[in-house]
Write a protein that holds these residues in place. Structure first.
Motif, PDB file in Angstrom:
ATOM      1  N   VAL A  21       0.824  -1.210   0.000  1.00 15.95           N
ATOM      2  CA  VAL A  21       0.000   0.000   0.000  1.00 15.95           C
ATOM      3  C   VAL A  21       0.859   1.260   0.000  1.00 15.95           C
ATOM      4  O   VAL A  21       0.616   2.191  -0.785  1.00 15.95           O
ATOM      5  CB  VAL A  21      -0.963  -0.004   1.212  1.00 15.95           C
ATOM      6  N   ARG A  22       1.849   1.317   0.852  1.00 15.10           N
ATOM      7  CA  ARG A  22       2.634   2.555   0.961  1.00 15.10           C
ATOM      8  C   ARG A  22       3.415   2.840  -0.313  1.00 15.10           C
ATOM      9  O   ARG A  22       3.489   3.986  -0.765  1.00 15.10           O
ATOM     10  CB  ARG A  22       3.561   2.486   2.170  1.00 15.10           C
ATOM     11  N   ASP A  23       3.989   1.811  -0.906  1.00 14.58           N
ATOM     12  CA  ASP A  23       4.716   2.015  -2.157  1.00 14.58           C
ATOM     13  C   ASP A  23       3.781   2.512  -3.253  1.00 14.58           C
ATOM     14  O   ASP A  23       4.108   3.444  -3.995  1.00 14.58           O
ATOM     15  CB  ASP A  23       5.385   0.709  -2.604  1.00 14.58           C
ATOM     16  N   LEU A  24       2.613   1.870  -3.362  1.00 13.52           N
ATOM     17  CA  LEU A  24       1.648   2.292  -4.375  1.00 13.52           C
ATOM     18  C   LEU A  24       1.166   3.715  -4.123  1.00 13.52           C
ATOM     19  O   LEU A  24       1.034   4.517  -5.050  1.00 13.52           O
ATOM     20  CB  LEU A  24       0.459   1.335  -4.405  1.00 13.52           C
ATOM     21  N   ALA A  25       0.887   4.025  -2.859  1.00 18.89           N
ATOM     22  CA  ALA A  25       0.389   5.365  -2.537  1.00 18.89           C
ATOM     23  C   ALA A  25       1.391   6.440  -2.948  1.00 18.89           C
ATOM     24  O   ALA A  25       1.011   7.489  -3.494  1.00 18.89           O
ATOM     25  CB  ALA A  25       0.070   5.466  -1.049  1.00 18.89           C
ATOM     26  N   ARG A  26       2.666   6.186  -2.690  1.00 17.60           N
ATOM     27  CA  ARG A  26       3.670   7.183  -3.088  1.00 17.60           C
ATOM     28  C   ARG A  26       3.745   7.326  -4.607  1.00 17.60           C
ATOM     29  O   ARG A  26       3.893   8.441  -5.127  1.00 17.60           O
ATOM     30  CB  ARG A  26       5.030   6.805  -2.501  1.00 17.60           C
ATOM     31  N   GLU A  27       3.625   6.208  -5.317  1.00 18.91           N
ATOM     32  CA  GLU A  27       3.647   6.290  -6.781  1.00 18.91           C
ATOM     33  C   GLU A  27       2.411   6.993  -7.305  1.00 18.91           C
ATOM     34  O   GLU A  27       2.483   7.802  -8.241  1.00 18.91           O
ATOM     35  CB  GLU A  27       3.766   4.881  -7.365  1.00 18.91           C
ATOM     36  N   PHE A  28       1.264   6.709  -6.725  1.00 17.60           N
ATOM     37  CA  PHE A  28       0.034   7.394  -7.132  1.00 17.60           C
ATOM     38  C   PHE A  28       0.110   8.875  -6.786  1.00 17.60           C
ATOM     39  O   PHE A  28      -0.363   9.725  -7.545  1.00 17.60           O
ATOM     40  CB  PHE A  28      -1.178   6.759  -6.456  1.00 17.60           C
ATOM     41  N   GLY A  29       0.690   9.182  -5.631  1.00 16.98           N
ATOM     42  CA  GLY A  29       0.832  10.577  -5.240  1.00 16.98           C
ATOM     43  C   GLY A  29       1.724  11.355  -6.183  1.00 16.98           C
ATOM     44  O   GLY A  29       1.473  12.531  -6.458  1.00 16.98           O
ATOM     45  N   SER A  74      -9.652   5.505  -3.878  1.00 16.49           N
ATOM     46  CA  SER A  74     -10.970   6.037  -3.525  1.00 16.49           C
ATOM     47  C   SER A  74     -11.067   6.366  -2.048  1.00 16.49           C
ATOM     48  O   SER A  74     -11.572   7.432  -1.663  1.00 16.49           O
ATOM     49  CB  SER A  74     -12.067   5.028  -3.890  1.00 16.49           C
ATOM     50  N   VAL A  75     -10.623   5.439  -1.192  1.00 10.87           N
ATOM     51  CA  VAL A  75     -10.723   5.668   0.250  1.00 10.87           C
ATOM     52  C   VAL A  75      -9.818   6.818   0.671  1.00 10.87           C
ATOM     53  O   VAL A  75     -10.208   7.673   1.478  1.00 10.87           O
ATOM     54  CB  VAL A  75     -10.391   4.379   1.017  1.00 10.87           C
ATOM     55  N   GLN A  76      -8.622   6.861   0.114  1.00 11.14           N
ATOM     56  CA  GLN A  76      -7.699   7.941   0.446  1.00 11.14           C
ATOM     57  C   GLN A  76      -8.280   9.292   0.035  1.00 11.14           C
ATOM     58  O   GLN A  76      -8.326  10.230   0.850  1.00 11.14           O
ATOM     59  CB  GLN A  76      -6.359   7.719  -0.265  1.00 11.14           C
ATOM     60  N   GLY A  77      -8.735   9.391  -1.226  1.00  8.56           N
ATOM     61  CA  GLY A  77      -9.134  10.691  -1.752  1.00  8.56           C
ATOM     62  C   GLY A  77     -10.580  11.070  -1.525  1.00  8.56           C
ATOM     63  O   GLY A  77     -10.884  12.199  -1.117  1.00  8.56           O
ATOM     64  N   SER A  78     -11.502  10.144  -1.777  1.00 12.75           N
ATOM     65  CA  SER A  78     -12.928  10.477  -1.756  1.00 12.75           C
ATOM     66  C   SER A  78     -13.579  10.288  -0.398  1.00 12.75           C
ATOM     67  O   SER A  78     -14.693  10.759  -0.182  1.00 12.75           O
ATOM     68  CB  SER A  78     -13.675   9.631  -2.790  1.00 12.75           C
ATOM     69  N   LEU A  79     -12.910   9.585   0.506  1.00 13.77           N
ATOM     70  CA  LEU A  79     -13.459   9.419   1.854  1.00 13.77           C
ATOM     71  C   LEU A  79     -12.617  10.173   2.884  1.00 13.77           C
ATOM     72  O   LEU A  79     -13.054  11.180   3.421  1.00 13.77           O
ATOM     73  CB  LEU A  79     -13.557   7.934   2.205  1.00 13.77           C
ATOM     74  N   ALA A  80     -11.394   9.710   3.136  1.00 14.56           N
ATOM     75  CA  ALA A  80     -10.599  10.332   4.192  1.00 14.56           C
ATOM     76  C   ALA A  80     -10.226  11.782   3.861  1.00 14.56           C
ATOM     77  O   ALA A  80     -10.472  12.707   4.654  1.00 14.56           O
ATOM     78  CB  ALA A  80      -9.347   9.506   4.454  1.00 14.56           C
ATOM     79  N   ALA A 136      -1.898  13.810  -0.020  1.00 10.00           N
ATOM     80  CA  ALA A 136      -1.876  13.985  -1.472  1.00 10.00           C
ATOM     81  C   ALA A 136      -0.632  13.365  -2.102  1.00 10.00           C
ATOM     82  O   ALA A 136      -0.668  12.889  -3.242  1.00 10.00           O
ATOM     83  CB  ALA A 136      -1.959  15.468  -1.830  1.00 10.00           C
ATOM     84  N   THR A 137       0.471  13.364  -1.362  1.00  8.35           N
ATOM     85  CA  THR A 137       1.702  12.774  -1.898  1.00  8.35           C
ATOM     86  C   THR A 137       1.820  11.287  -1.592  1.00  8.35           C
ATOM     87  O   THR A 137       2.705  10.609  -2.110  1.00  8.35           O
ATOM     88  CB  THR A 137       2.937  13.471  -1.311  1.00  8.35           C
ATOM     89  N   GLY A 138       0.938  10.778  -0.742  1.00  9.04           N
ATOM     90  CA  GLY A 138       1.017   9.375  -0.350  1.00  9.04           C
ATOM     91  C   GLY A 138       1.926   9.143   0.833  1.00  9.04           C
ATOM     92  O   GLY A 138       2.120   7.996   1.252  1.00  9.04           O
ATOM     93  N   GLU A 139       2.459  10.220   1.394  1.00  7.92           N
ATOM     94  CA  GLU A 139       3.309  10.071   2.576  1.00  7.92           C
ATOM     95  C   GLU A 139       2.488   9.599   3.770  1.00  7.92           C
ATOM     96  O   GLU A 139       2.961   8.817   4.607  1.00  7.92           O
ATOM     97  CB  GLU A 139       3.989  11.405   2.904  1.00  7.92           C
TER      98      GLU A 139
END
Length: 386
Positions: A47-55, A96-102, A123-126
């Protein structure tokens, strides 16, 4: 022919929307597709690796403005969700959960200090966020939640349990909804607060490439400024769910498109009775019906996106999209599986993975029955929830 080329639907998107789609599609092709079968089989996802790449490419909270968010259109966010879920529903759920909910809950209802503290890092996935509304005994009926928050001097003390919470086991912050003497309120809860415990939910048969957990709140003491100041009553968390459901309207189409694309390729090369499967009338009838439903779902999603960008989208309209598109996407995944026969259950193909995931998507963010009742209330003026 690609499944969505049948009606030349690309002509309905702007150059910017097509460009965003291309960037997300490339990231999914490079980062998700090669590894997601193993993530799914193992029930583990980075999750953390993906979040940073998505960010890095601005996917997290991309439809929000300020605080490091991209400020993209609702349609651009929708096509991004489609591409993400063409990779896997669990990967789209992370976004979706990161952006549209939390993030949306903090962005829409939070104080300036809460926004400045959390949104740029999310927003950066940090920083990873989650959204705690569902409880072990209260899913579709959030009004019956038992998680409570009481005043103790100037502090708040939270006690209760939240269940089926995406990102919870790896989250840095949770938006928790609790009952107070003044009704339902939202709280920004750092996950390292004393009394907070998160447990990974194992043995899932669906959304295995997603981190899902239970959150236990045992007398969690929070300062007065932990409450979301502009969120009062159930209307606030339900508005967040509407944001997330909109992304699902698009996302489910991605899973369906990936199934249909895979099936078209397979049917064109698989030989039975001396000819390709695609050459049989029954197979072509199935392919035609699925392609038509995919086009209709896309047009519905695009219409809702344009309404959202015009500030005119209503919650019951999102219910129409979620009810139709998830239901049809699941039907497409199941039908595609029949064309692949025994190969349809193999992990070498994405069909069973998508079908299993869509069983969860059918349920979360409002079951089909709930959305039918939302639409029914709009049509009749009568609430039938109780």
């Amino acid at each position: 022919m690609a499944p969505l080329d049948l009606l030349a639907l690309d002509t309905l998107l702007s150059d910017e929307e097509r460009q965003i789609r291309a960037v997300v599609r490339q990231l999914v092709d490079d980062r998700v597709r090669p590894e997601v079968p193993q993530w799914y089989e193992d029930g583990q996802v980075p999750v953390r690796d993906l979040a940073r790449e998505f960010g890095r490419i601005g996917l997290l909270g991309m439809h929000l403005t300020g605080y490091g968010c991209a400020g993209a259109s609702a349609v651009a966010y929708g096509v991004a969700c489609l591409e993400l879920e063409a990779g896997d529903s669990g990967v789209r759920s992370l976004v979706s959960v990161q952006g549209s909910l939390a993030m949306y809950a903090i962005w829409r209802y939070g104080s300036e200090e809460q926004k400045q503290r959390w949104l740029p890092r999310m927003a950066t996935g940090e920083a990873i966020g989650c959204f705690g509304l569902t409880e072990p005994d209260h899913g579709s009926d959030p009004a019956s939640m038992t998680t409570g928050a009481r005043r103790d001097g100037t502090d708040w003390v939270l006690t209760g349990t939240k269940m089926w919470i995406t990102n919870a086991p790896v989250a840095d912050v949770a938006v928790i909804w609790a009952r107070t003497d003044d009704g339902v309120r939202g709280f920004v809860v750092p996950m390292d607060s004393p009394g907070v415990a998160a447990r990974e939910i194992r043995h899932k048969m669906s959304l295995r490439a997603s981190s899902t957990g239970e959150i236990v709140l045992d007398g969690v003491r929070l300062p007065a400024d932990a409450v979301l100041p502009d969120a009062a009553g159930l209307r606030a968390p339900l508005s967040c769910l509407t944001e997330a459901r909109y992304g699902i309207v698009w996302g489910a189409l991605g899973a369906a498109r990936d199934c249909l694309h895979t099936t078209l390729d397979y049917a064109g090369t698989r030989q039975q009775f001396g000819r390709p499967l695609a050459g049989f009338q029954l197979t072509q009838a199935k392919l035609a019906d699925m392609a038509v439903e995919l086009q209709k779902g896309y047009l519905l999603a695009l219409h809702l996106g344009r309404l959202a960008d015009a500030g005119a989208l209503r919650p019951e309209q999102v219910s129409v999209g979620k009810l139709n598109n998830v239901r049809e996407a699941l039907a497409i995944a199941r039908q595609c599986r029949t064309i692949l026969g025994a190969n349809g259950i193999s992990g070498e193909y994405p069909l069973m993975r998508h079908a299993n995931n869509l069983e969860s998507v059918l349920t979360y963010e409002g079951t089909s029955e709930i959305h039918q009742l939302v639409i029914g209330q709009r049509l009749t003026g009568l609430a039938a929830f109780a």
